[in-house]
Design a protein around this motif. Structure first.
Motif, PDB file in Angstrom:
ATOM      1  N   GLU A 143       0.829  -1.200   0.000  1.00 32.54           N
ATOM      2  CA  GLU A 143       0.000   0.000   0.000  1.00 32.54           C
ATOM      3  C   GLU A 143       0.865   1.253   0.000  1.00 32.54           C
ATOM      4  O   GLU A 143       0.538   2.263  -0.678  1.00 32.54           O
ATOM      5  N   ASP A 144       1.994   1.237   0.733  1.00 33.53           N
ATOM      6  CA  ASP A 144       2.915   2.387   0.699  1.00 33.53           C
ATOM      7  C   ASP A 144       3.480   2.569  -0.704  1.00 33.53           C
ATOM      8  O   ASP A 144       3.606   3.715  -1.199  1.00 33.53           O
ATOM      9  N   GLN A 145       3.878   1.428  -1.320  1.00 36.63           N
ATOM     10  CA  GLN A 145       4.405   1.504  -2.688  1.00 36.63           C
ATOM     11  C   GLN A 145       3.360   2.057  -3.633  1.00 36.63           C
ATOM     12  O   GLN A 145       3.680   2.868  -4.528  1.00 36.63           O
ATOM     13  N   ALA A 146       2.107   1.666  -3.468  1.00 34.48           N
ATOM     14  CA  ALA A 146       1.030   2.170  -4.344  1.00 34.48           C
ATOM     15  C   ALA A 146       0.843   3.664  -4.131  1.00 34.48           C
ATOM     16  O   ALA A 146       0.582   4.410  -5.097  1.00 34.48           O
ATOM     17  N   ASP A 147       0.960   4.151  -2.890  1.00 36.10           N
ATOM     18  CA  ASP A 147       0.843   5.584  -2.634  1.00 36.10           C
ATOM     19  C   ASP A 147       1.953   6.356  -3.351  1.00 36.10           C
ATOM     20  O   ASP A 147       1.708   7.440  -3.936  1.00 36.10           O
ATOM     21  N   LEU A 148       3.180   5.835  -3.306  1.00 37.76           N
ATOM     22  CA  LEU A 148       4.294   6.483  -4.003  1.00 37.76           C
ATOM     23  C   LEU A 148       4.042   6.542  -5.493  1.00 37.76           C
ATOM     24  O   LEU A 148       4.298   7.581  -6.145  1.00 37.76           O
ATOM     25  N   ARG A 149       3.548   5.423  -6.057  1.00 35.67           N
ATOM     26  CA  ARG A 149       3.276   5.386  -7.500  1.00 35.67           C
ATOM     27  C   ARG A 149       2.178   6.381  -7.870  1.00 35.67           C
ATOM     28  O   ARG A 149       2.250   7.046  -8.933  1.00 35.67           O
ATOM     29  N   ARG A 150       1.178   6.514  -6.999  1.00 32.01           N
ATOM     30  CA  ARG A 150       0.103   7.458  -7.309  1.00 32.01           C
ATOM     31  C   ARG A 150       0.617   8.892  -7.234  1.00 32.01           C
ATOM     32  O   ARG A 150       0.238   9.756  -8.059  1.00 32.01           O
ATOM     33  N   ARG A 151       1.467   9.193  -6.249  1.00 29.35           N
ATOM     34  CA  ARG A 151       2.014  10.546  -6.186  1.00 29.35           C
ATOM     35  C   ARG A 151       2.933  10.838  -7.387  1.00 29.35           C
ATOM     36  O   ARG A 151       2.945  11.953  -7.922  1.00 29.35           O
ATOM     37  N   ALA A 152       3.702   9.797  -7.794  1.00 26.29           N
ATOM     38  CA  ALA A 152       4.569   9.972  -8.976  1.00 26.29           C
ATOM     39  C   ALA A 152       3.727  10.239 -10.221  1.00 26.29           C
ATOM     40  O   ALA A 152       4.066  11.087 -11.081  1.00 26.29           O
ATOM     41  N   LEU A 153       2.614   9.521 -10.351  1.00 28.00           N
ATOM     42  CA  LEU A 153       1.724   9.747 -11.503  1.00 28.00           C
ATOM     43  C   LEU A 153       1.143  11.163 -11.457  1.00 28.00           C
ATOM     44  O   LEU A 153       1.037  11.844 -12.506  1.00 28.00           O
TER      45      LEU A 153
END
Length: 486
Positions: A151-161
């Motif tokens: 879930e942390d990794q998904a948050d990072l990916r969403r912020r990067a997007l």
């Protein structure tokens, strides 16, 4: 001439004879007439007076007794059965017919090796189940951590997007960078879903491990109970009967090994007629609590026990009549289940009745009453109960009057009698002594007779204990000396 003379003599004699006959006949006729005309002689007549036993009718309150027959039975009876099959390794020294055992005493031990092996296997399975549960719980913890990381990794990916989209809107970023960021965010979301699925599988594994552990614990309890069932203990203090077990025999599950009976808690069952049952009913329609006395004659001794009605049978029984009652007894020393005993049940008290000899009441329920001149007259009474050789009657009009105690065909209304008070005769009779003292020689002779007799051991011990006392019951001495022929 001679012929004429003889003829005249004959005629003369004949005339004399006829005259004598006539004189004798007249004499007899006169005597008969005188006898017939004479007044008869009169003798002084005396009225015949009979002596009779009389009793006085005294109204009182009497509780009648019903005399019945019943059978003793144990209030607590337990069948000793083998819960598990196997070879009998050990039995108690008291495990025999008539053996007396205490509560909790070990009676029978069955070979426990199979049960012990099953218990050991179950304990091993329990350790496996506990280890599986610990492993599943650790896997659940790791799955939770992996889900959090995903879930942390998904948050990072969403912020990067979001940054790439912002750069593209300002014309700084490129479409390829935005697409790469979207693909990375999508992969991160897919990883989160995979971690959630792994977490659900870990939780299911924990639930399965707990269920397996619960089943194993149930199996462990069952194995421990099976091992404990290889030993049969006495549930209560009592005596054994119908024992059928010895070391070395092989028994099957549920096989009966004996019966444990509590001889100190006895009930007596007895059947009585419907009319007798109706007389015992209380105002609330029950017979519970009616006093009961049980007696048993054993080798010249009369064993008695007191009790009260505790319950009644719910069914009459096929082909039976009346009612069956059960009474709980107290202090039943010397009695055993199966004894055939005499049961005396006390009925509710009757007011205003009198107790008189049964011979005083005729079949038509009448009695002979004495008046002031000691002459008899018949009077009706109401017959209430029969009590052995006596009867209970209700006659309120005869209170305080005397009646004939023993009727006979010679007695009837109008006859004068000489009364004899039966109650005074009974009170004047000397009472037999209840106990007597024995000299040493007489005591020794009685003890030797009892020890050499065929009495049961319990009865013999009871009689010997009485003979050892300073004063011995007179009826016991009389019975023993009668059997001795002395």
């Amino acid at each position: 001439m001679q012929f004429l003379r003889r003829s005249l003599v004959g005629i003369f004699l004949l005339a004399i004879t006829l005259a004598l006959f006539a004189w004798a006949g007249n004499t007899v006729r006169l005597a008969v007439q005188e006898r017939m005309n004479a007044e008869p002689r009169s003798f002084e007549q005396r009225e015949r007076v009979l002596s009779v036993n009389v009793v006085e009718v005294q109204p009182q309150t009497i509780a009648p007794d019903l005399t019945l027959f019943g059978e003793l039975e144990s209030a607590r009876t337990l069948d000793l059965r083998a819960v598990v099959g196997g070879t009998v390794l050990e039995v108690s020294e008291n495990f025999r017919d008539g053996g007396r055992v205490e509560a909790g005493e070990l009676l029978v031990r069955i070979d426990p090796r199979d049960a012990q092996a099953a218990l050991n296997r179950t304990r091993a399975n329990l350790q496996d189940s506990q280890a599986e549960l610990r492993d599943a719980e650790r896997a659940l913890t790791l799955a939770s951590d992996e889900l959090a990381a995903a879930e942390d990794q998904a948050d990072l990916r969403r912020r990067a997007l979001a940054r790439q989209v912002d750069l593209a809107d300002r014309g700084v970023g490129t479409a390829a960078a935005v697409e790469n960021a979207e693909l990375a965010a999508s992969s991160a979301e897919q990883a989160v879903l995979s971690r959630r699925q792994a977490l659900a599988q870990a939780e299911a594994r924990v639930d399965q491990a707990r269920t397996r552990l619960a089943r194993t614990e149930i199996d462990l309890d069952d194995a421990e109970r099976t091992l404990a069932d290889t030993e049969i203990h006495a549930a209560f203090a009592g005596s054994l009967a119908e024992v059928a077990a010895s070391p070395g025999i092989r028994v099957t599950a549920n096989e009966r090994l004996g019966q444990l009976i509590d001889p100190d808690q006895l009930d007596v069952s007895f059947r009585l007629s419907t009319s007798q049952y109706a007389r015992l009913l209380e105002s609330d329609g029950t017979v519970i609590g009616a006093p009961v006395t049980v007696s048993l004659a054993v080798e010249g001794l009369n064993l008695t026990a007191q009790g009260s009605v505790s319950r009644e049978s719910a069914l009459v029984g096929e082909g039976q009549t009346g009612r069956v009652l059960f009474a709980r007894l107290d202090n039943t020393a010397g009695m055993r289940p199966g004894d055939f005993v005499t049961v005396t049940v006390t009925e509710p008290a009757l007011d205003g009745v009198a107790l008189v000899p049964a011979t005083a009441v005729a079949a038509d329920e009448t009695v002979l009453v004495l008046n002031e001149e000691n002459r008899l007259r018949e009077a009706p009474v109401t017959l209430m109960r029969r009590q052995g050789d006596d009867v209970i009657i209700r006659a309120p009009d005869l209170a305080g009057q005397r009646i004939v105690a023993e009727r006979s065909p010679l007695l009837g209304a109008g006859i004068a009698v000489q009364p004899l008070n039966l109650d005074e005769q009974r009170s004047a009779a000397p009472a037999e002594p209840q106990v007597i003292s024995l000299d040493p020689e007489r005591r020794a002779r009685l003890v030797a007779f009892v020890e050499g007799s065929q009495m049961p051991d319990e009865a013999k011990a009871r009689v010997l204990s009485q003979l050892e006392q300073d004063e011995v019951p007179a009826d016991v001495v009389t019975r023993l000396e009668t059997r001795m022929g002395g």
